[in-house]
Design a protein around this motif. Structure first.
Motif, PDB file in Angstrom:
ATOM      1  N   ARG A   1     -39.724  83.108 -64.054  1.00  0.00           N
ATOM      2  CA  ARG A   1     -40.519  82.244 -64.909  1.00  0.00           C
ATOM      3  C   ARG A   1     -39.801  81.972 -66.226  1.00  0.00           C
ATOM      4  O   ARG A   1     -38.963  82.763 -66.643  1.00  0.00           O
ATOM      5  CB  ARG A   1     -41.872  82.872 -65.156  1.00  0.00           C
ATOM      6  CG  ARG A   1     -41.829  84.346 -65.478  1.00  0.00           C
ATOM      7  CD  ARG A   1     -43.206  84.902 -65.619  1.00  0.00           C
ATOM      8  NE  ARG A   1     -43.860  84.110 -66.629  1.00  0.00           N
ATOM      9  CZ  ARG A   1     -44.657  84.586 -67.566  1.00  0.00           C
ATOM     10  NH1 ARG A   1     -44.928  85.839 -67.622  1.00  0.00           N
ATOM     11  NH2 ARG A   1     -45.182  83.820 -68.455  1.00  0.00           N
ATOM     12  N   PRO A   2     -40.129  80.853 -66.864  1.00  0.00           N
ATOM     13  CA  PRO A   2     -39.484  80.548 -68.134  1.00  0.00           C
ATOM     14  C   PRO A   2     -39.915  81.518 -69.222  1.00  0.00           C
ATOM     15  O   PRO A   2     -41.039  82.023 -69.211  1.00  0.00           O
ATOM     16  CB  PRO A   2     -39.951  79.122 -68.447  1.00  0.00           C
ATOM     17  CG  PRO A   2     -41.198  78.945 -67.662  1.00  0.00           C
ATOM     18  CD  PRO A   2     -41.090  79.833 -66.464  1.00  0.00           C
ATOM     19  N   GLY A   3     -39.005  81.775 -70.165  1.00  0.00           N
ATOM     20  CA  GLY A   3     -39.325  82.597 -71.316  1.00  0.00           C
ATOM     21  C   GLY A   3     -39.735  81.725 -72.489  1.00  0.00           C
ATOM     22  O   GLY A   3     -40.074  80.554 -72.321  1.00  0.00           O
ATOM     23  N   LYS A   4     -39.659  82.297 -73.701  1.00  0.00           N
ATOM     24  CA  LYS A   4     -40.082  81.580 -74.908  1.00  0.00           C
ATOM     25  C   LYS A   4     -39.226  80.356 -75.202  1.00  0.00           C
ATOM     26  O   LYS A   4     -39.733  79.281 -75.476  1.00  0.00           O
ATOM     27  CB  LYS A   4     -40.023  82.505 -76.128  1.00  0.00           C
ATOM     28  CG  LYS A   4     -41.150  83.465 -76.246  1.00  0.00           C
ATOM     29  CD  LYS A   4     -40.996  84.234 -77.560  1.00  0.00           C
ATOM     30  CE  LYS A   4     -42.104  85.241 -77.740  1.00  0.00           C
ATOM     31  NZ  LYS A   4     -41.940  85.963 -79.011  1.00  0.00           N
ATOM     32  N   GLU A   5     -37.928  80.551 -75.194  1.00  0.00           N
ATOM     33  CA  GLU A   5     -36.998  79.468 -75.529  1.00  0.00           C
ATOM     34  C   GLU A   5     -36.583  78.725 -74.258  1.00  0.00           C
ATOM     35  O   GLU A   5     -36.667  79.274 -73.169  1.00  0.00           O
ATOM     36  CB  GLU A   5     -35.767  80.033 -76.248  1.00  0.00           C
ATOM     37  CG  GLU A   5     -36.081  80.748 -77.550  1.00  0.00           C
ATOM     38  CD  GLU A   5     -36.754  79.852 -78.571  1.00  0.00           C
ATOM     39  OE1 GLU A   5     -36.371  78.652 -78.666  1.00  0.00           O
ATOM     40  OE2 GLU A   5     -37.674  80.328 -79.263  1.00  0.00           O
ATOM     41  N   PRO A   6     -36.112  77.484 -74.389  1.00  0.00           N
ATOM     42  CA  PRO A   6     -35.794  76.673 -73.196  1.00  0.00           C
ATOM     43  C   PRO A   6     -34.841  77.323 -72.205  1.00  0.00           C
ATOM     44  O   PRO A   6     -34.990  77.130 -71.008  1.00  0.00           O
ATOM     45  CB  PRO A   6     -35.185  75.399 -73.793  1.00  0.00           C
ATOM     46  CG  PRO A   6     -35.808  75.299 -75.145  1.00  0.00           C
ATOM     47  CD  PRO A   6     -35.965  76.722 -75.625  1.00  0.00           C
ATOM     48  N   ARG A   7     -33.853  78.090 -72.674  1.00  0.00           N
ATOM     49  CA  ARG A   7     -32.893  78.713 -71.753  1.00  0.00           C
ATOM     50  C   ARG A   7     -33.303  80.117 -71.320  1.00  0.00           C
ATOM     51  O   ARG A   7     -32.634  80.722 -70.475  1.00  0.00           O
ATOM     52  CB  ARG A   7     -31.502  78.747 -72.382  1.00  0.00           C
ATOM     53  CG  ARG A   7     -30.930  77.366 -72.564  1.00  0.00           C
ATOM     54  CD  ARG A   7     -29.529  77.254 -73.063  1.00  0.00           C
ATOM     55  NE  ARG A   7     -28.865  78.442 -73.516  1.00  0.00           N
ATOM     56  CZ  ARG A   7     -27.733  78.457 -74.179  1.00  0.00           C
ATOM     57  NH1 ARG A   7     -27.142  77.325 -74.473  1.00  0.00           N
ATOM     58  NH2 ARG A   7     -27.172  79.578 -74.565  1.00  0.00           N
TER      59      ARG A   7
ATOM     60  N   VAL B   1     -35.298  83.159 -69.469  1.00  0.00           N
ATOM     61  CA  VAL B   1     -35.951  83.367 -68.179  1.00  0.00           C
ATOM     62  C   VAL B   1     -36.429  84.812 -68.109  1.00  0.00           C
ATOM     63  O   VAL B   1     -35.811  85.717 -68.669  1.00  0.00           O
ATOM     64  CB  VAL B   1     -34.990  83.029 -66.993  1.00  0.00           C
ATOM     65  CG1 VAL B   1     -33.774  83.928 -66.983  1.00  0.00           C
ATOM     66  CG2 VAL B   1     -35.706  83.093 -65.661  1.00  0.00           C
ATOM     67  N   GLU B   2     -37.573  85.000 -67.459  1.00  0.00           N
ATOM     68  CA  GLU B   2     -38.141  86.326 -67.209  1.00  0.00           C
ATOM     69  C   GLU B   2     -38.293  86.469 -65.699  1.00  0.00           C
ATOM     70  O   GLU B   2     -38.690  85.522 -65.022  1.00  0.00           O
ATOM     71  CB  GLU B   2     -39.512  86.459 -67.865  1.00  0.00           C
ATOM     72  CG  GLU B   2     -39.504  86.226 -69.351  1.00  0.00           C
ATOM     73  CD  GLU B   2     -40.887  86.124 -69.968  1.00  0.00           C
ATOM     74  OE1 GLU B   2     -40.950  86.194 -71.201  1.00  0.00           O
ATOM     75  OE2 GLU B   2     -41.885  85.964 -69.242  1.00  0.00           O
ATOM     76  N   VAL B   3     -37.957  87.647 -65.191  1.00  0.00           N
ATOM     77  CA  VAL B   3     -38.025  87.873 -63.746  1.00  0.00           C
ATOM     78  C   VAL B   3     -38.773  89.175 -63.486  1.00  0.00           C
ATOM     79  O   VAL B   3     -38.511  90.188 -64.134  1.00  0.00           O
ATOM     80  CB  VAL B   3     -36.608  87.930 -63.125  1.00  0.00           C
ATOM     81  CG1 VAL B   3     -36.681  88.263 -61.646  1.00  0.00           C
ATOM     82  CG2 VAL B   3     -35.874  86.612 -63.346  1.00  0.00           C
TER      83      VAL B   3
ATOM     84  N   LYS C   1     -25.740  79.101 -64.178  1.00  0.00           N
ATOM     85  CA  LYS C   1     -25.511  80.544 -64.228  1.00  0.00           C
ATOM     86  C   LYS C   1     -26.734  81.211 -64.852  1.00  0.00           C
ATOM     87  O   LYS C   1     -27.289  80.725 -65.834  1.00  0.00           O
ATOM     88  CB  LYS C   1     -24.273  80.858 -65.070  1.00  0.00           C
ATOM     89  CG  LYS C   1     -23.954  82.350 -65.153  1.00  0.00           C
ATOM     90  CD  LYS C   1     -22.808  82.617 -66.104  1.00  0.00           C
ATOM     91  CE  LYS C   1     -23.408  82.865 -67.463  1.00  0.00           C
ATOM     92  NZ  LYS C   1     -22.497  83.385 -68.468  1.00  0.00           N
ATOM     93  N   VAL C   2     -27.155  82.340 -64.271  1.00  0.00           N
ATOM     94  CA  VAL C   2     -28.272  83.122 -64.800  1.00  0.00           C
ATOM     95  C   VAL C   2     -27.791  84.550 -64.995  1.00  0.00           C
ATOM     96  O   VAL C   2     -27.252  85.164 -64.063  1.00  0.00           O
ATOM     97  CB  VAL C   2     -29.480  83.132 -63.831  1.00  0.00           C
ATOM     98  CG1 VAL C   2     -30.635  83.919 -64.427  1.00  0.00           C
ATOM     99  CG2 VAL C   2     -29.913  81.723 -63.460  1.00  0.00           C
ATOM    100  N   GLU C   3     -27.984  85.072 -66.193  1.00  0.00           N
ATOM    101  CA  GLU C   3     -27.650  86.472 -66.479  1.00  0.00           C
ATOM    102  C   GLU C   3     -28.925  87.193 -66.869  1.00  0.00           C
ATOM    103  O   GLU C   3     -29.654  86.745 -67.754  1.00  0.00           O
ATOM    104  CB  GLU C   3     -26.610  86.579 -67.580  1.00  0.00           C
ATOM    105  CG  GLU C   3     -26.142  88.006 -67.790  1.00  0.00           C
ATOM    106  CD  GLU C   3     -24.882  88.111 -68.630  1.00  0.00           C
ATOM    107  OE1 GLU C   3     -24.362  89.244 -68.738  1.00  0.00           O
ATOM    108  OE2 GLU C   3     -24.412  87.084 -69.165  1.00  0.00           O
ATOM    109  N   LEU C   4     -29.196  88.326 -66.204  1.00  0.00           N
ATOM    110  CA  LEU C   4     -30.436  89.084 -66.392  1.00  0.00           C
ATOM    111  C   LEU C   4     -30.133  90.550 -66.674  1.00  0.00           C
ATOM    112  O   LEU C   4     -29.231  91.125 -66.062  1.00  0.00           O
ATOM    113  CB  LEU C   4     -31.300  89.023 -65.125  1.00  0.00           C
ATOM    114  CG  LEU C   4     -31.679  87.644 -64.594  1.00  0.00           C
ATOM    115  CD1 LEU C   4     -32.242  87.761 -63.187  1.00  0.00           C
ATOM    116  CD2 LEU C   4     -32.678  86.987 -65.526  1.00  0.00           C
TER     117      LEU C   4
END
Length: 162
Positions: free
Chosen positions: A77-83, A85-87, A107-110
């Motif tokens: 799901r999206p987080g606070k800022e546009p880029r 992400v929360e998983v 690219k997604v870094e978690l």
């Protein structure tokens, strides 16, 4: 029935939507290295989250399935800022992982924010995940800190969209 439009807050994650299949390798100081086959699915219903599912099977040298391996399910799901992400991921082994991260292009870094476990689950301290498109394939790598071991490579795979 037509598929609903992707929620505008998920536009930066749109490259993940679909079903991905391929091969990977798993290893850790406490387990033997092995090859696996995997299927990842990212779906949506128009609301601001992606539903995620992963199934994996250990395979032999010929690529034949030996037995089921890891499973995961959850939501991106999206987080606070546009880029941002929360998983949220849950495993049948009794572990729940909450990640925070960033999406940059494809690219997604978690990194784990919280790892919770049931009384009988193995002790997992932290994880780091990196996903990205490589020549149209979804490649990823996961680092793990668990059972007294420091954060280090645990598994990786390269999957093609079906």
């Amino acid at each position: 029935m037509t598929e609903p439009e992707l929620h505008e807050r998920l536009e930066n994650l749109s490259f993940l939507v679909g079903t991905w299949r391929g091969l990977g390798v798993v290893g850790y100081p406490t387990i033997d290295e092995a090859r696996f086959e995997q299927e990842l699915t990212f779906t949506h219903d128009g609301r601001p989250f992606l539903e995620y599912s992963s199934k994996a099977w250990l395979i032999d040298e010929a690529g034949e399935r030996i037995r089921p391996a890891a499973r995961e399910s959850g939501w991106w799901r999206p987080g606070k800022e546009p880029r941002d992400v929360e998983v949220l991921l849950a495993h049948p082994s009794g572990i729940v992982e909450v990640y925070v991260g960033e999406v940059v292009f494809h690219k997604v870094e978690l990194r784990t924010d919280v790892v919770a476990r049931t009384e009988t689950a193995k002790d997992v301290g932290a994880l780091h995940r990196l996903y990205g498109l490589v020549d149209g394939d979804l490649a990823y790598a996961i680092d793990l800190a668990a059972v007294g071991q420091p954060l280090q490579p645990h598994l990786s795979a390269r999957l093609s969209k079906t």
